[in-house]
Design a protein around this motif. Sequence first.
Motif, PDB file in Angstrom:
ATOM      1  N   GLN A   1       0.854  -1.182   0.000  1.00 42.43           N
ATOM      2  CA  GLN A   1       0.000   0.000   0.000  1.00 42.43           C
ATOM      3  C   GLN A   1       0.887   1.227   0.000  1.00 42.43           C
ATOM      4  O   GLN A   1       1.796   1.353   0.837  1.00 42.43           O
ATOM      5  CB  GLN A   1      -0.894  -0.014   1.240  1.00 42.43           C
ATOM      6  CG  GLN A   1      -1.839   1.136   1.305  1.00 42.43           C
ATOM      7  CD  GLN A   1      -2.792   1.019   2.483  1.00 42.43           C
ATOM      8  OE1 GLN A   1      -2.831   0.007   3.161  1.00 42.43           O
ATOM      9  NE2 GLN A   1      -3.540   2.054   2.728  1.00 42.43           N
ATOM     10  N   ASN A   2       0.647   2.139  -0.923  1.00 39.77           N
ATOM     11  CA  ASN A   2       1.415   3.380  -0.966  1.00 39.77           C
ATOM     12  C   ASN A   2       1.096   4.221   0.258  1.00 39.77           C
ATOM     13  O   ASN A   2      -0.048   4.241   0.723  1.00 39.77           O
ATOM     14  CB  ASN A   2       1.100   4.170  -2.237  1.00 39.77           C
ATOM     15  CG  ASN A   2       1.630   3.468  -3.470  1.00 39.77           C
ATOM     16  OD1 ASN A   2       2.645   2.797  -3.426  1.00 39.77           O
ATOM     17  ND2 ASN A   2       0.925   3.624  -4.571  1.00 39.77           N
ATOM     18  N   PHE A   3       2.107   4.885   0.766  1.00 37.98           N
ATOM     19  CA  PHE A   3       1.948   5.681   1.984  1.00 37.98           C
ATOM     20  C   PHE A   3       2.792   6.927   1.850  1.00 37.98           C
ATOM     21  O   PHE A   3       3.956   6.862   1.448  1.00 37.98           O
ATOM     22  CB  PHE A   3       2.406   4.852   3.196  1.00 37.98           C
ATOM     23  CG  PHE A   3       2.164   5.529   4.503  1.00 37.98           C
ATOM     24  CD1 PHE A   3       0.923   5.485   5.114  1.00 37.98           C
ATOM     25  CD2 PHE A   3       3.183   6.221   5.137  1.00 37.98           C
ATOM     26  CE1 PHE A   3       0.694   6.104   6.331  1.00 37.98           C
ATOM     27  CE2 PHE A   3       2.976   6.845   6.353  1.00 37.98           C
ATOM     28  CZ  PHE A   3       1.724   6.790   6.953  1.00 37.98           C
ATOM     29  N   ASP A   4       2.223   8.067   2.171  1.00 37.28           N
ATOM     30  CA  ASP A   4       2.923   9.347   2.082  1.00 37.28           C
ATOM     31  C   ASP A   4       3.647   9.605   3.399  1.00 37.28           C
ATOM     32  O   ASP A   4       3.068  10.114   4.351  1.00 37.28           O
ATOM     33  CB  ASP A   4       1.933  10.468   1.775  1.00 37.28           C
ATOM     34  CG  ASP A   4       2.600  11.822   1.638  1.00 37.28           C
ATOM     35  OD1 ASP A   4       3.843  11.914   1.779  1.00 37.28           O
ATOM     36  OD2 ASP A   4       1.881  12.805   1.389  1.00 37.28           O
ATOM     37  N   GLY A   5       4.917   9.235   3.471  1.00 39.55           N
ATOM     38  CA  GLY A   5       5.700   9.394   4.690  1.00 39.55           C
ATOM     39  C   GLY A   5       5.983  10.840   5.048  1.00 39.55           C
ATOM     40  O   GLY A   5       6.198  11.171   6.211  1.00 39.55           O
ATOM     41  N   ASN A   6       5.993  11.732   4.059  1.00 38.97           N
ATOM     42  CA  ASN A   6       6.219  13.146   4.346  1.00 38.97           C
ATOM     43  C   ASN A   6       5.029  13.773   5.067  1.00 38.97           C
ATOM     44  O   ASN A   6       5.189  14.726   5.813  1.00 38.97           O
ATOM     45  CB  ASN A   6       6.501  13.930   3.058  1.00 38.97           C
ATOM     46  CG  ASN A   6       7.863  13.626   2.497  1.00 38.97           C
ATOM     47  OD1 ASN A   6       8.797  13.369   3.242  1.00 38.97           O
ATOM     48  ND2 ASN A   6       7.981  13.635   1.183  1.00 38.97           N
ATOM     49  N   ASN A   7       3.862  13.246   4.808  1.00 38.31           N
ATOM     50  CA  ASN A   7       2.631  13.747   5.423  1.00 38.31           C
ATOM     51  C   ASN A   7       1.936  12.603   6.156  1.00 38.31           C
ATOM     52  O   ASN A   7       0.748  12.361   5.984  1.00 38.31           O
ATOM     53  CB  ASN A   7       1.710  14.350   4.346  1.00 38.31           C
ATOM     54  CG  ASN A   7       2.394  15.486   3.623  1.00 38.31           C
ATOM     55  OD1 ASN A   7       2.674  16.522   4.205  1.00 38.31           O
ATOM     56  ND2 ASN A   7       2.678  15.290   2.353  1.00 38.31           N
ATOM     57  N   TRP A   8       2.699  11.905   6.984  1.00 31.66           N
ATOM     58  CA  TRP A   8       2.217  10.664   7.596  1.00 31.66           C
ATOM     59  C   TRP A   8       0.983  10.859   8.468  1.00 31.66           C
ATOM     60  O   TRP A   8       0.128   9.990   8.526  1.00 31.66           O
ATOM     61  CB  TRP A   8       3.325   9.971   8.377  1.00 31.66           C
ATOM     62  CG  TRP A   8       3.708  10.645   9.653  1.00 31.66           C
ATOM     63  CD1 TRP A   8       4.664  11.600   9.822  1.00 31.66           C
ATOM     64  CD2 TRP A   8       3.132  10.419  10.940  1.00 31.66           C
ATOM     65  NE1 TRP A   8       4.721  11.987  11.131  1.00 31.66           N
ATOM     66  CE2 TRP A   8       3.787  11.276  11.847  1.00 31.66           C
ATOM     67  CE3 TRP A   8       2.140   9.594  11.426  1.00 31.66           C
ATOM     68  CZ2 TRP A   8       3.469  11.317  13.199  1.00 31.66           C
ATOM     69  CZ3 TRP A   8       1.827   9.629  12.775  1.00 31.66           C
ATOM     70  CH2 TRP A   8       2.498  10.492  13.647  1.00 31.66           C
ATOM     71  N   GLU A   9       0.856  12.011   9.130  1.00 29.68           N
ATOM     72  CA  GLU A   9      -0.291  12.202  10.020  1.00 29.68           C
ATOM     73  C   GLU A   9      -1.601  12.233   9.238  1.00 29.68           C
ATOM     74  O   GLU A   9      -2.568  11.570   9.603  1.00 29.68           O
ATOM     75  CB  GLU A   9      -0.108  13.462  10.867  1.00 29.68           C
ATOM     76  CG  GLU A   9       0.989  13.269  11.903  1.00 29.68           C
ATOM     77  CD  GLU A   9       1.466  14.564  12.517  1.00 29.68           C
ATOM     78  OE1 GLU A   9       1.487  15.587  11.798  1.00 29.68           O
ATOM     79  OE2 GLU A   9       1.826  14.546  13.700  1.00 29.68           O
ATOM     80  N   SER A  10      -1.643  12.974   8.135  1.00 31.89           N
ATOM     81  CA  SER A  10      -2.865  12.989   7.324  1.00 31.89           C
ATOM     82  C   SER A  10      -3.060  11.646   6.626  1.00 31.89           C
ATOM     83  O   SER A  10      -4.198  11.200   6.448  1.00 31.89           O
ATOM     84  CB  SER A  10      -2.845  14.129   6.308  1.00 31.89           C
ATOM     85  OG  SER A  10      -1.745  14.018   5.439  1.00 31.89           O
ATOM     86  N   SER A  11      -1.985  10.971   6.270  1.00 32.79           N
ATOM     87  CA  SER A  11      -2.104   9.647   5.671  1.00 32.79           C
ATOM     88  C   SER A  11      -2.689   8.653   6.662  1.00 32.79           C
ATOM     89  O   SER A  11      -3.491   7.792   6.297  1.00 32.79           O
ATOM     90  CB  SER A  11      -0.732   9.134   5.204  1.00 32.79           C
ATOM     91  OG  SER A  11      -0.241   9.927   4.154  1.00 32.79           O
ATOM     92  N   MET A  12      -2.322   8.758   7.944  1.00 35.98           N
ATOM     93  CA  MET A  12      -2.875   7.871   8.964  1.00 35.98           C
ATOM     94  C   MET A  12      -4.361   8.149   9.181  1.00 35.98           C
ATOM     95  O   MET A  12      -5.139   7.232   9.406  1.00 35.98           O
ATOM     96  CB  MET A  12      -2.118   8.015  10.290  1.00 35.98           C
ATOM     97  CG  MET A  12      -0.752   7.383  10.280  1.00 35.98           C
ATOM     98  SD  MET A  12      -0.760   5.629   9.860  1.00 35.98           S
ATOM     99  CE  MET A  12      -1.674   4.959  11.241  1.00 35.98           C
ATOM    100  N   GLU A  13      -4.768   9.416   9.073  1.00 36.49           N
ATOM    101  CA  GLU A  13      -6.183   9.751   9.213  1.00 36.49           C
ATOM    102  C   GLU A  13      -6.983   9.101   8.087  1.00 36.49           C
ATOM    103  O   GLU A  13      -8.053   8.535   8.319  1.00 36.49           O
ATOM    104  CB  GLU A  13      -6.394  11.262   9.194  1.00 36.49           C
ATOM    105  CG  GLU A  13      -5.956  11.949  10.465  1.00 36.49           C
ATOM    106  CD  GLU A  13      -6.109  13.457  10.385  1.00 36.49           C
ATOM    107  OE1 GLU A  13      -6.910  13.947   9.562  1.00 36.49           O
ATOM    108  OE2 GLU A  13      -5.422  14.145  11.150  1.00 36.49           O
ATOM    109  N   ILE A  14      -6.464   9.165   6.880  1.00 35.08           N
ATOM    110  CA  ILE A  14      -7.132   8.547   5.739  1.00 35.08           C
ATOM    111  C   ILE A  14      -7.201   7.038   5.948  1.00 35.08           C
ATOM    112  O   ILE A  14      -8.240   6.423   5.748  1.00 35.08           O
ATOM    113  CB  ILE A  14      -6.387   8.890   4.423  1.00 35.08           C
ATOM    114  CG1 ILE A  14      -6.528  10.387   4.120  1.00 35.08           C
ATOM    115  CG2 ILE A  14      -6.908   8.041   3.273  1.00 35.08           C
ATOM    116  CD1 ILE A  14      -5.628  10.884   3.029  1.00 35.08           C
ATOM    117  N   GLU A  15      -6.096   6.435   6.380  1.00 35.76           N
ATOM    118  CA  GLU A  15      -6.047   4.990   6.611  1.00 35.76           C
ATOM    119  C   GLU A  15      -7.024   4.584   7.715  1.00 35.76           C
ATOM    120  O   GLU A  15      -7.757   3.608   7.584  1.00 35.76           O
ATOM    121  CB  GLU A  15      -4.628   4.561   6.991  1.00 35.76           C
ATOM    122  CG  GLU A  15      -4.471   3.094   7.285  1.00 35.76           C
ATOM    123  CD  GLU A  15      -4.647   2.203   6.062  1.00 35.76           C
ATOM    124  OE1 GLU A  15      -4.904   1.003   6.239  1.00 35.76           O
ATOM    125  OE2 GLU A  15      -4.543   2.711   4.945  1.00 35.76           O
TER     126      GLU A  15
END
Length: 84
Positions: A65-79
């Motif tokens: 699964q692609n994950f945006d490590g630079n913006n991990w907090e918003s990526s975790m919210e989406i996940e």
Amino acid sequence: MTKDFKLLRGQDALTTYTFNTNTAQHKFCSKCGVQSFYHPRSNPDSVAVMPHCIDSPQPISVTVQNFDGNNWESSMEIETNFLS
């Protein structure tokens, strides 16, 4: 959850690396450098185990699964929203 994780052997061969906040605990083999598992900053009470470090039974498949490590907090919210 951390309470459900039990490392059976090899603790003496592990070394821990932490980034700037020292919240995430990344466990590496001190001999070969492979990351075995870690306690993520986004959920420090959990344990993420790398599939290549599981003796048995081996995972049948792994989903990438692609994950945006630079913006991990918003990526975790989406996940999190996706999983609930």
